[in-house]
Enzyme design. Structure first.
Site, PDB file in Angstrom:
ATOM      1  N   ASN A  15      25.583 105.103  46.821  1.00  0.00           N
ATOM      2  CA  ASN A  15      26.569 104.572  45.870  1.00  0.00           C
ATOM      3  C   ASN A  15      27.954 105.012  46.296  1.00  0.00           C
ATOM      4  O   ASN A  15      28.112 105.702  47.299  1.00  0.00           O
ATOM      5  CB  ASN A  15      26.224 105.015  44.440  1.00  0.00           C
ATOM      6  CG  ASN A  15      26.236 106.524  44.327  1.00  0.00           C
ATOM      7  OD1 ASN A  15      27.261 107.157  44.498  1.00  0.00           O
ATOM      8  ND2 ASN A  15      25.059 107.113  44.078  1.00  0.00           N
ATOM      9  N   ASP A  52      19.068 106.708  40.787  1.00  0.00           N
ATOM     10  CA  ASP A  52      18.016 106.727  39.766  1.00  0.00           C
ATOM     11  C   ASP A  52      16.643 106.432  40.362  1.00  0.00           C
ATOM     12  O   ASP A  52      15.634 106.862  39.834  1.00  0.00           O
ATOM     13  CB  ASP A  52      18.345 105.713  38.664  1.00  0.00           C
ATOM     14  CG  ASP A  52      19.528 106.182  37.837  1.00  0.00           C
ATOM     15  OD1 ASP A  52      19.562 107.390  37.510  1.00  0.00           O
ATOM     16  OD2 ASP A  52      20.433 105.374  37.551  1.00  0.00           O
ATOM     17  N   LYS A  57      12.225 101.273  61.994  1.00  0.00           N
ATOM     18  CA  LYS A  57      13.266 100.331  61.570  1.00  0.00           C
ATOM     19  C   LYS A  57      12.624  98.968  61.288  1.00  0.00           C
ATOM     20  O   LYS A  57      11.851  98.464  62.112  1.00  0.00           O
ATOM     21  CB  LYS A  57      14.328 100.198  62.670  1.00  0.00           C
ATOM     22  CG  LYS A  57      15.467  99.316  62.240  1.00  0.00           C
ATOM     23  CD  LYS A  57      16.531  99.204  63.309  1.00  0.00           C
ATOM     24  CE  LYS A  57      17.516  98.122  62.894  1.00  0.00           C
ATOM     25  NZ  LYS A  57      18.375  97.713  63.971  1.00  0.00           N
ATOM     26  N   PRO A  65      13.770 112.336  39.980  1.00  0.00           N
ATOM     27  CA  PRO A  65      13.878 113.309  38.877  1.00  0.00           C
ATOM     28  C   PRO A  65      15.305 113.323  38.331  1.00  0.00           C
ATOM     29  O   PRO A  65      16.257 113.130  39.093  1.00  0.00           O
ATOM     30  CB  PRO A  65      13.541 114.651  39.547  1.00  0.00           C
ATOM     31  CG  PRO A  65      13.706 114.442  41.014  1.00  0.00           C
ATOM     32  CD  PRO A  65      13.497 112.973  41.277  1.00  0.00           C
ATOM     33  N   ASP A  66      15.448 113.536  37.032  1.00  0.00           N
ATOM     34  CA  ASP A  66      16.787 113.710  36.447  1.00  0.00           C
ATOM     35  C   ASP A  66      17.119 115.199  36.520  1.00  0.00           C
ATOM     36  O   ASP A  66      16.562 116.017  35.766  1.00  0.00           O
ATOM     37  CB  ASP A  66      16.806 113.194  34.999  1.00  0.00           C
ATOM     38  CG  ASP A  66      18.230 113.182  34.449  1.00  0.00           C
ATOM     39  OD1 ASP A  66      18.966 114.165  34.684  1.00  0.00           O
ATOM     40  OD2 ASP A  66      18.607 112.186  33.803  1.00  0.00           O
ATOM     41  N   ILE A  67      17.989 115.544  37.441  1.00  0.00           N
ATOM     42  CA  ILE A  67      18.261 116.966  37.727  1.00  0.00           C
ATOM     43  C   ILE A  67      18.881 117.644  36.505  1.00  0.00           C
ATOM     44  O   ILE A  67      18.445 118.715  36.074  1.00  0.00           O
ATOM     45  CB  ILE A  67      19.183 117.099  38.956  1.00  0.00           C
ATOM     46  CG1 ILE A  67      18.568 116.371  40.152  1.00  0.00           C
ATOM     47  CG2 ILE A  67      19.461 118.561  39.276  1.00  0.00           C
ATOM     48  CD1 ILE A  67      19.515 116.161  41.325  1.00  0.00           C
ATOM     49  N   PHE A 101      28.159 114.657  33.750  1.00  0.00           N
ATOM     50  CA  PHE A 101      29.229 113.673  33.933  1.00  0.00           C
ATOM     51  C   PHE A 101      28.661 112.291  33.641  1.00  0.00           C
ATOM     52  O   PHE A 101      27.466 112.059  33.856  1.00  0.00           O
ATOM     53  CB  PHE A 101      29.768 113.701  35.368  1.00  0.00           C
ATOM     54  CG  PHE A 101      30.954 114.612  35.516  1.00  0.00           C
ATOM     55  CD1 PHE A 101      30.787 115.976  35.506  1.00  0.00           C
ATOM     56  CD2 PHE A 101      32.232 114.084  35.638  1.00  0.00           C
ATOM     57  CE1 PHE A 101      31.882 116.821  35.618  1.00  0.00           C
ATOM     58  CE2 PHE A 101      33.331 114.924  35.751  1.00  0.00           C
ATOM     59  CZ  PHE A 101      33.155 116.299  35.734  1.00  0.00           C
ATOM     60  N   LYS A 140      24.450 109.789  25.496  1.00  0.00           N
ATOM     61  CA  LYS A 140      23.926 110.361  26.746  1.00  0.00           C
ATOM     62  C   LYS A 140      23.877 111.893  26.676  1.00  0.00           C
ATOM     63  O   LYS A 140      22.918 112.516  27.104  1.00  0.00           O
ATOM     64  CB  LYS A 140      24.794 109.905  27.927  1.00  0.00           C
ATOM     65  CG  LYS A 140      24.233 110.310  29.260  1.00  0.00           C
ATOM     66  CD  LYS A 140      24.965 109.689  30.426  1.00  0.00           C
ATOM     67  CE  LYS A 140      24.634 108.225  30.601  1.00  0.00           C
ATOM     68  NZ  LYS A 140      25.187 107.656  31.825  1.00  0.00           N
ATOM     69  N   LYS A 183      20.433 113.932  27.088  1.00  0.00           N
ATOM     70  CA  LYS A 183      20.217 114.892  28.185  1.00  0.00           C
ATOM     71  C   LYS A 183      20.182 116.327  27.674  1.00  0.00           C
ATOM     72  O   LYS A 183      19.947 117.257  28.433  1.00  0.00           O
ATOM     73  CB  LYS A 183      21.306 114.734  29.247  1.00  0.00           C
ATOM     74  CG  LYS A 183      21.354 113.328  29.842  1.00  0.00           C
ATOM     75  CD  LYS A 183      21.439 113.331  31.331  1.00  0.00           C
ATOM     76  CE  LYS A 183      21.452 111.916  31.845  1.00  0.00           C
ATOM     77  NZ  LYS A 183      21.141 111.832  33.270  1.00  0.00           N
TER      78      LYS A 183
HETATM   79  O1  C5P Z   1      22.090 108.997  33.353  1.00  0.00           O
HETATM   80  P1  C5P Z   1      23.291 109.081  34.204  1.00  0.00           P
HETATM   81  O2  C5P Z   1      23.006 108.928  35.664  1.00  0.00           O
HETATM   82  O3  C5P Z   1      24.434 108.223  33.782  1.00  0.00           O
HETATM   83  O4  C5P Z   1      23.793 110.581  33.956  1.00  0.00           O
HETATM   84  C1  C5P Z   1      24.816 111.146  34.656  1.00  0.00           C
HETATM   85  C2  C5P Z   1      24.688 112.639  34.665  1.00  0.00           C
HETATM   86  O5  C5P Z   1      23.351 113.028  34.941  1.00  0.00           O
HETATM   87  C3  C5P Z   1      25.503 113.263  35.782  1.00  0.00           C
HETATM   88  O6  C5P Z   1      25.862 114.552  35.362  1.00  0.00           O
HETATM   89  C4  C5P Z   1      24.515 113.306  36.935  1.00  0.00           C
HETATM   90  O7  C5P Z   1      24.866 114.297  37.897  1.00  0.00           O
HETATM   91  C5  C5P Z   1      23.228 113.643  36.215  1.00  0.00           C
HETATM   92  N1  C5P Z   1      22.034 113.086  36.866  1.00  0.00           N
HETATM   93  C6  C5P Z   1      21.112 113.920  37.466  1.00  0.00           C
HETATM   94  N2  C5P Z   1      19.970 113.408  38.031  1.00  0.00           N
HETATM   95  C7  C5P Z   1      19.718 112.098  37.991  1.00  0.00           C
HETATM   96  C8  C5P Z   1      20.641 111.218  37.386  1.00  0.00           C
HETATM   97  C9  C5P Z   1      21.781 111.743  36.842  1.00  0.00           C
HETATM   98  O8  C5P Z   1      21.345 115.130  37.495  1.00  0.00           O
HETATM   99  N3  C5P Z   1      18.609 111.640  38.543  1.00  0.00           N
END
Ligand code: C5P
Length: 404
Positions: free
Chosen positions: A212, A281, A291, A309-311, A327, A341, A345
């Protein structure tokens, strides 16, 4: 380049003999641009490497080289020049000058100034690697640190003599950063900050992938501001083209999974976690090992995706989470989505980018979302904003817990 820490500061910039003198021309420019006044004092040896005329033109002030300079009305240059100084910075600091300082010698204007000072003294060593490693130099540096001097650097790498190793002077920009850091209020002293920054890269095959437009600028600016505020900073960075801020420990990763793993390895030690990275995501379920080639029939490749994973959410769910900050970059309706959000979270603070997406830009405008409500901060460049955000985070920190 940030300016706030150094605006209005008066520095005596002492130059001693060494090829790194050429870096001081640039350093002087950076310091004056930041609003500091710079009084250059050179040893006799320094004038062999760069002329006082050059340094006078860059600093906009007369340069002093001799203790017997008739321009100082009371003939006490060693007292007068440092009287108003907020700090003396010796750059480059030669082997000989470090030895002199360690022994309190005062046999020329610059060394006398140092002994007669009542302000902080910062030294920026510059020498050949063998001179740096010499036990006498190491003894002197240990003594100088024990005497309360700040030793900035040295750096490691190729040297003017053709050798490679420790001893070369920090680059001008890094020296500037280190001086700016010295003057920043230490509102995060003793705190450990873990940050993620930049995009992630999710491979589709060995040459292609999904990423991105995050530049990493905001995350790097926050890492720098946290370091300057006295924190120990660990920055987990996705693929970005940015220099590591001075004094920050950086770990490079590519994928969201690697970023997650790097964070999980270190989070137990962190007092603050700031998730600035734009984490992908999804990733391809099975990235191709080879390739992907165009076929004669032009069949298009198809991929299935799995969720990363959502860190941030994972960190926030830990039994003893650090103060976790998220953020949010939204392309619309931030006011509505921001608080939602943050609550989803489960973080105490979420910083939302206001207006159009600001990837790669130097300016930003944000809203802070927290349980008690939303606060808008004025538009600012990312470095100024980073300092403000670090101050806002510092205000909200719980007292350090004895069990962490
Ligand atoms: O859900 P979204 O991507 O909009 O959330 C943004 C926040 O979540 C940011 O702080 C980003 O660093 C964190 N994030 C994360 N892991 C992910 C997706 C988002 O830590 N897989």
């Amino acid at each position: 380049m940030a300016t706030a820490e150094l605006a209005g500061k008066h520095l005596v910039l002492g130059m001693t003999g060494g090829i790194a003198c050429y870096k001081i021309a640039e350093l002087t420019r950076l310091l004056t641009k930041a609003g500091a006044t710079v009084q250059v004092v050179m040893t006799e040896a320094a004038t062999q490497f760069i002329t006082p005329v050059t340094m006078q033109a860059l600093s906009g002030r007369p340069v002093y080289t001799s203790q017997w300079d008739g321009r100082v009305p009371n003939n006490m240059a060693h007292i007068d020049l440092s009287r108003e100084a907020d700090a003396i910075v010796i750059a480059p600091a030669s082997t000989d000058f470090l030895a002199k300082l360690a022994h309190g010698m005062a046999d020329d204007l610059l060394s006398t100034l140092c002994v007669a000072r009542d302000c902080p003294l910062l030294v920026v060593p510059a020498m050949n690697r063998q001179m740096w490693q010499n036990p006498a130099t190491q003894r002197n540096v240990t003594q100088l640190r024990a005497d309360g001097l700040q030793v900035l650097g040295p750096d490691s790498g190729p040297q003017a003599c053709g050798e490679v190793g420790d001893g070369r002077m920090l680059e001008a920009a890094a020296t500037y950063e280190a001086i700016a850091s010295f003057f920043s209020p230490k509102i995060l002293a003793g705190r450990r900050v873990l940050l993620t920054a930049g995009p992630t890269f999710e491979p589709l095959d060995p040459v292609r992938g999904i990423t991105n437009r995050s530049s990493g600028k905001m995350g790097f600016a926050l890492a720098r501001a946290a370091q300057q505020a006295g924190a120990e900073v660990h920055l987990v960075a996705g693929p970005v083209a940015l220099e590591t801020p001075w004094g920050v420990f950086r770990e490079d990763v590519q994928t969201a999974q690697q970023m997650h793993d790097a964070v999980m390895r270190s989070v137990a030690d962190a007092d603050i976690f700031i998730g600035v990275a734009a984490v992908a995501d999804w990733r391809a379920d099975h990235a191709s090992e080879h390739k992907i080639k165009k076929t004669a029939e032009r069949t298009l490749p198809t991929f299935t995706f799995v969720e990363n994973p959502d860190i941030l959410a994972t960190v926030a769910k830990l039994p003893h989470p650090p103060f976790a900050v998220g953020f949010a970059a939204e392309s619309g309706d931030l006011e509505v989505h921001g608080e939602e959000k943050r609550a989803r979270k489960n973080v105490p603070l979420l910083i939302g980018n206001l207006g159009p997406l600001t990837f790669g830009l130097d300016d930003n405008e944000v809203i802070l979302f927290e349980a008690s409500g939303a606060t808008k901060l004025p538009r600012a460049d990312k470095q100024t904003l980073a300092r403000t955000l670090i101050a806002e985070i510092a205000k909200r920190l719980p007292e350090p817990s004895p069990i962490r």
